[in-house]
Design a protein around this motif. Structure first.
Motif, short mmCIF file in Angstrom:
data_model
loop_
_atom_site.label_atom_id
_atom_site.label_comp_id
_atom_site.label_asym_id
_atom_site.label_seq_id
_atom_site.Cartn_x
_atom_site.Cartn_y
_atom_site.Cartn_z
N THR A 64 2.65 -3.25 -4.91
CA THR A 64 1.88 -2.01 -4.74
C THR A 64 1.84 -1.21 -6.04
OG1 THR A 64 3.87 -0.94 -3.85
CG2 THR A 64 2.29 -1.81 -2.27
N SER A 85 6.40 -6.44 8.11
CA SER A 85 6.77 -7.80 7.69
C SER A 85 8.10 -8.25 8.28
CB SER A 85 6.82 -7.87 6.16
OG SER A 85 7.86 -7.06 5.66
N ILE A 96 4.24 -1.50 5.25
CA ILE A 96 4.08 -2.94 5.06
C ILE A 96 5.41 -3.65 5.28
CG2 ILE A 96 3.55 -4.74 3.37
CD1 ILE A 96 1.54 -2.78 2.12
N MET A 97 6.49 -3.03 4.80
CA MET A 97 7.81 -3.63 4.94
C MET A 97 8.22 -3.71 6.40
SD MET A 97 9.89 -4.96 2.87
CE MET A 97 10.51 -6.17 4.03
N ILE A 121 -1.21 -5.37 1.84
CA ILE A 121 -1.57 -5.00 0.47
C ILE A 121 -3.08 -5.01 0.28
CG2 ILE A 121 -1.44 -5.76 -1.93
CD1 ILE A 121 1.44 -6.63 -1.36
N SER A 129 4.24 1.17 1.19
CA SER A 129 5.25 0.11 1.03
C SER A 129 6.16 0.05 2.24
CB SER A 129 6.07 0.37 -0.24
OG SER A 129 5.27 0.33 -1.39
N VAL A 159 7.37 -6.03 -2.34
CA VAL A 159 6.28 -5.17 -1.87
C VAL A 159 6.10 -3.98 -2.80
CG1 VAL A 159 5.52 -3.64 -0.02
CG2 VAL A 159 6.45 -5.89 0.53
N ILE A 166 2.50 -9.03 4.71
CA ILE A 166 2.55 -8.38 3.39
C ILE A 166 1.21 -8.52 2.67
CG2 ILE A 166 3.58 -8.52 1.09
CD1 ILE A 166 6.23 -9.28 2.47
#
Length: 334
Positions: free
Chosen positions: A160, A113, A109-110, A37, A106, A156, A33
Motif C-alpha cells: 500500500t 486476509s 485488508i489484513m 489492494i 491496510s 500489505v 490481499i
C-alpha cells in the motif's frame, strides 16, 4: 523479498505437515490481499496525489516567497506569509489524512486476509479433538501461524505504501516544473543614453545621486504622474528601477518583469500574461493602502501584450498615478 520467501516456506511446511487446507487458506488470503489492494488502489492514489499536490503547493509558495522577499514589496510579503501559513496547514492535514487512510486500508485488508486462516485453524483443532498428537502439532505451529500473519501485515503495508510512493514519484515532475529561473538584475547605468519624460517634459540626470534626490523631492512634495524611462538596449533601464527600489525600500513598489512575485488573486487561477498583470495592478489599487508608498516602478510591463490589454492596463496605471509617482520602462509605445 526475504519476508515473502519466509511466508512461502512456512506455508509449505505447515500445509505438508498438518493439512492441505492450509494451502487453500493462504491462497485465499493472497487473493483477498490482491483484491483489497486493487480495490483500494484508486483511493490510495487519490490520497497520495492530494498529499503530493499539497506539498508541491508549499514548494511553489516557497518559490513565490523567494522572489517576493528579494523584491521587497511589503504588501506582497505580508500577503505571502498569510497564504503560506494556510498552505502549510493544508499540507499537514492532507498528509495526515493520507497516512491515516493508508493504515485503515491496510488493517481492513489484513483482517480480511487472516479470516480464512483462522477458520482453517479452528476447523483443524475441532477435527483433531480425538487425536492428541495431531492437536499438539496444530498448537505447536500456532506461533508460526502468528508469524505468518505478522509477515503478511508487513507485506500489505509495503504494498500500500508502494502504491502511494509511485504516485508521488509520478508527481515529482509537477513539483519540479514550479522551479523557475530567477531573474538577475545587475549591470551599469549609462546615463548619457537614458531619457526621462513625463508628457512633453524631459529630464536629464548625470548620475544616480542626482536622480534619487529628484525622486525623493517628488515623493515628499507629492508630485505624482508618470515618468517614462527610455534608452538604448543595455543602457541600464531595469538597473535604474532596481536602484530606486534598493534606495527607497518599502516606500517604492516594484512590478518586475518575469518573476514569481506573489499576488493573492492571480495565484488562484491560470491567467494569460495580460490578465495576470491587470489583476495584479487592480489588487494593488484596491487592497494596498500603505500611505508611505509613493513610487510605483513598472519594468517593461507591456511586453507581450496586445493593444487592447496595453490600453486597459495603462488606464489602471493612470489611476495608480493619482496615488504616487509612476516610473515605467516600456518596450513599445502605448
Amino acid at each position: 523479498m526475504a519476508t515473502v520467501l519466509n511466508v512461502i516456506f512456512n506455508v509449505l511446511v505447515i500445509g505438508w505437515s498438518l493439512s492441505p487446507w492450509f494451502f487453500a487458506a493462504y491462497l485465499c488470503a493472497a487473493a483477498v490481499i490482491a483484491a483489497g489492494i486493487l480495490t483500494a488502489r484508486g483511493k490510495i492514489v487519490r490520497k497520495s496525489a492530494g498529499a503530493q499536490e499539497a506539498q508541491s503547493a508549499v514548494q511553489n509558495r516557497l518559490f513565490d516567497g523567494w522572489d517576493t522577499l528579494l523584491i521587497g514589496n511589503r504588501y506582497n510579503w505580508s500577503r505571502w506569509k498569510e497564504v503560506f501559513g494556510r498552505t502549510v496547514d493544508k499540507a499537514e492535514k492532507t498528509e495526515t489524512q493520507y497516512r491515516f487512510s493508508n493504515n485503515i486500508l491496510s488493517l481492513l485488508i489484513m483482517v480480511g486476509s487472516i479470516f480464512p486462516m483462522i477458520l482453517v485453524v479452528l476447523w483443524t483443532l475441532a477435527d483433531s479433538a480425538g487425536n492428541v498428537g495431531r492437536m499438539t502439532s496444530v498448537i505447536v505451529t500456532l506461533p508460526r501461524q502468528v508469524s505468518n500473519i505478522q509477515y503478511l501485515s508487513v507485506i500489505v503495508e509495503y504494498v500500500t505504501e508502494l502504491v502511494g510512493i509511485r504516485e508521488k514519484v509520478r508527481n515529482i515532475d509537477h513539483a519540479a516544473s514550479a522551479v523557475e529561473k530567477e531573474n538577475q538584475y545587475h549591470g551599469t547605468i549609462r546615463w548619457e543614453n537614458l531619457r526621462f519624460s513625463s508628457g512633453d517634459v524631459e529630464f536629464r540626470f548625470e548620475n544616480v545621486e542626482n536622480f534619487l534626490e529628484f525622486l525623493k523631492d517628488c515623493a515628499e512634495e507629492e508630485r505624482y504622474g508618470r515618468i517614462l524611462i527610455t534608452g538604448t538596449n543595455g543602457s541600464g533601464k531595469t538597473t535604474v528601477l532596481m536602484r530606486i527600489k534598493e534606495y527607497f525600500g518599502d516606500r517604492a513598489y516594484l512590478f518586475p518583469n518575469h518573476t514569481r512575485l506573489f499576488f493573492e488573486d492571480s495565484n488562484k487561477k491560470e491567467y494569460s500574461t495580460g490578465q495576470r498583470l491587470r489583476a495584479n495592478v487592480e489588487e494593488v489599487l484596491d487592497r494596498m493602502k500603505d500611505p508611505s508608498v509613493r513610487l510605483f516602478l513598472f519594468d517593461e510591463w507591456n511586453a507581450n501584450l496586445d493593444e487592447e490589454n496595453q490600453k486597459e492596463i495603462s488606464e489602471y496605471i493612470d489611476r495608480l498615478a493619482k496615488r504616487g509617482l509612476i516610473l515605467e520602462v516600456r518596450n513599445k509605445e502605448v
